[in-house]
Design an enzyme around this catalytic site. Sequence first.
Site, mmCIF file in Angstrom:
data_model
loop_
_atom_site.group_PDB
_atom_site.id
_atom_site.type_symbol
_atom_site.label_atom_id
_atom_site.label_comp_id
_atom_site.label_asym_id
_atom_site.label_seq_id
_atom_site.Cartn_x
_atom_site.Cartn_y
_atom_site.Cartn_z
ATOM 1 N N CYS A 9 0.807 -1.193 -0.061
ATOM 2 C CA CYS A 9 0.225 0.115 -0.045
ATOM 3 C C CYS A 9 0.684 1.308 -0.052
ATOM 4 O O CYS A 9 1.545 1.474 -1.036
ATOM 5 C CB CYS A 9 -0.915 0.008 1.128
ATOM 6 S SG CYS A 9 -2.310 1.205 0.973
ATOM 7 N N GLU A 44 -2.152 -8.765 4.362
ATOM 8 C CA GLU A 44 -2.084 -9.199 5.775
ATOM 9 C C GLU A 44 -3.331 -9.415 6.358
ATOM 10 O O GLU A 44 -3.660 -9.976 7.513
ATOM 11 C CB GLU A 44 -1.259 -8.290 6.615
ATOM 12 C CG GLU A 44 -1.739 -6.813 6.710
ATOM 13 C CD GLU A 44 -1.405 -6.010 5.550
ATOM 14 O OE1 GLU A 44 -1.159 -6.702 4.537
ATOM 15 O OE2 GLU A 44 -1.394 -4.702 5.784
ATOM 16 N N HIS A 49 -3.584 -5.319 0.372
ATOM 17 C CA HIS A 49 -3.192 -5.814 1.843
ATOM 18 C C HIS A 49 -3.105 -7.142 2.064
ATOM 19 O O HIS A 49 -4.053 -7.832 2.284
ATOM 20 C CB HIS A 49 -3.985 -5.050 3.011
ATOM 21 C CG HIS A 49 -3.678 -3.538 2.838
ATOM 22 N ND1 HIS A 49 -2.823 -3.024 3.811
ATOM 23 C CD2 HIS A 49 -4.414 -2.464 2.465
ATOM 24 C CE1 HIS A 49 -2.863 -1.593 3.628
ATOM 25 N NE2 HIS A 49 -3.920 -1.483 2.895
#
Length: 511
Positions: A80, A170, A168
């Site tokens: 990002c 994660e 993202h």
Amino acid sequence: MQHDKVLILDFGSQYTQLIARRVRELNIYSEIHPYNKIPTNIQEYKAVILSGSPFSVRGDEALLPDLLNIKGRKPLLGICYGAQYIAHFFGGNVSLSNSREYGRANLSFVKKDETFFNNISEGSQVWMSHADTIKKLPTNGVLLASTGDVKNAAFKIEVEKTYAIQFHPEVYHTKDGKQLLENFLVRIAKIKQDWTPDSFVEETVSALKEQLGNDKVVLGLSGGVDSTVAAILLHKSIGKNLYCIFVNNGLLRKKEFENVLAQYEGMGLNVKGVDASARFLNALAGIDDPEKKRKAIGRAFIEVFDDEAHKIKNVKWLAQGTIYPDVIESISATGGPSAIIKSHHNVGGLPDYMNLKIVEPLKALFKDEVRRVGASLKIDAEILARHPFPGPGLAIRILGDITPEKVSILQDVDAIFINGLKEWNLYDKVWQAGAILLPVNSVGVMGDERTYEKCVALRAVESTDGMTADWVNLPYEFLQKISNDIINKVKGVNRVVYDISSKPPATIEWE
Ligand code: XMP
């Protein structure tokens, strides 16, 4: 033990700790450092990940790390803001996006990089959360993938091991996020996956030994998973110099104080049980506002704890079982760009005059990781599987003012419910459960008598972190049996209801 290390540079994203968690799930050791404090021993890190950020690379407040010793020299993954940073400052261009770029999107490969996208299929769902977008790739940039709204969703830099993604990996909603991190860390950076809960224990114990030396440490045990795991870790590190205090505030579950104290003694902990029920119940008398109850309990706890800590001579440290989700609203647990850390301690923090240094060995872990560390420490599975229980205990499950009689009724109701869940093998399927005593009397009939007695609500929720939760669809037969047992066995209760509200908009506790 030496592990291959990953450096996560924190630009203040809410998700930075999640990156660390995903990396740990891959059994890889990682450290989070603020973006502007790159460790001087950078050569010891095998890969670097740049986190997201609330800032814009175009703004005056843009966070500008010095990547001189990193980019092009070691495997680098920008996520990002990290990706935008790589684009913007190395020959590309970033500008405000025209369309909304939040939420679900699907990857479409432009050039399938077999290593980076190993085991990831075309169309794989990814999660976006950004306002800026990469308009032009940096020098030597090669576009790897796009999504419906984002052309430059993934790219790499030719010849370098530099990769960048706008989404993202994660977050849970990026379906192949963990695979992607594994591809980068294991296949591209060639990092060994040798970091396990056992090695966390080994390393934490040796770090605690070094940090604490011969100092005395005091720790408040709560009966919960976190403080127990923290205590055992410290006990392993400093043995009898750890002084545990377990306070009965009179608002615990039925027989919890005696049972848990015996369990702790069985584990070899140096623990003192302090029965301060009367003090807490006095402090609560006549208070019906939930926040005032919490404050009164917090104050009483500090008084009791302070009294007890003073009895131990020369205590230097206060240990706490704080875990990562307790560090709420924190942008960074490590003092990153927006390090406004609001620690949620059950006791509302201790006063400065106690003058104790704080040690929090579990601060970077999530609950399930604490449980895994607990298992590695051979802590009884029953303790590790215990449901979360709020610090103010039954005080916030008795709506309105608190009396010893109400506590006793609720303890009996709660025990029937919780023991029932265990007997019916439902306990482990539920994240948290408990009973609530309502400030409502209703009419009933028992035998030929008209009754006018209390109503209790049962609450059982599933959740992963307590932030969101849904009610559990418990079997009707179970609810029927428990309701009967409660009404027949607990004097003063003639009605049982089951709470079918999700969080949000409701909360888990009623107060
Ligand atoms: P809510 O009611 O906010 O609860 O949905 C989320 C989780 O936090 C626990 N909780 C507390 N824990 N002190 C605590 O230590 C408190 O004052 C407190 N209030 C809520 C609640 O039990 C659930 O696990």
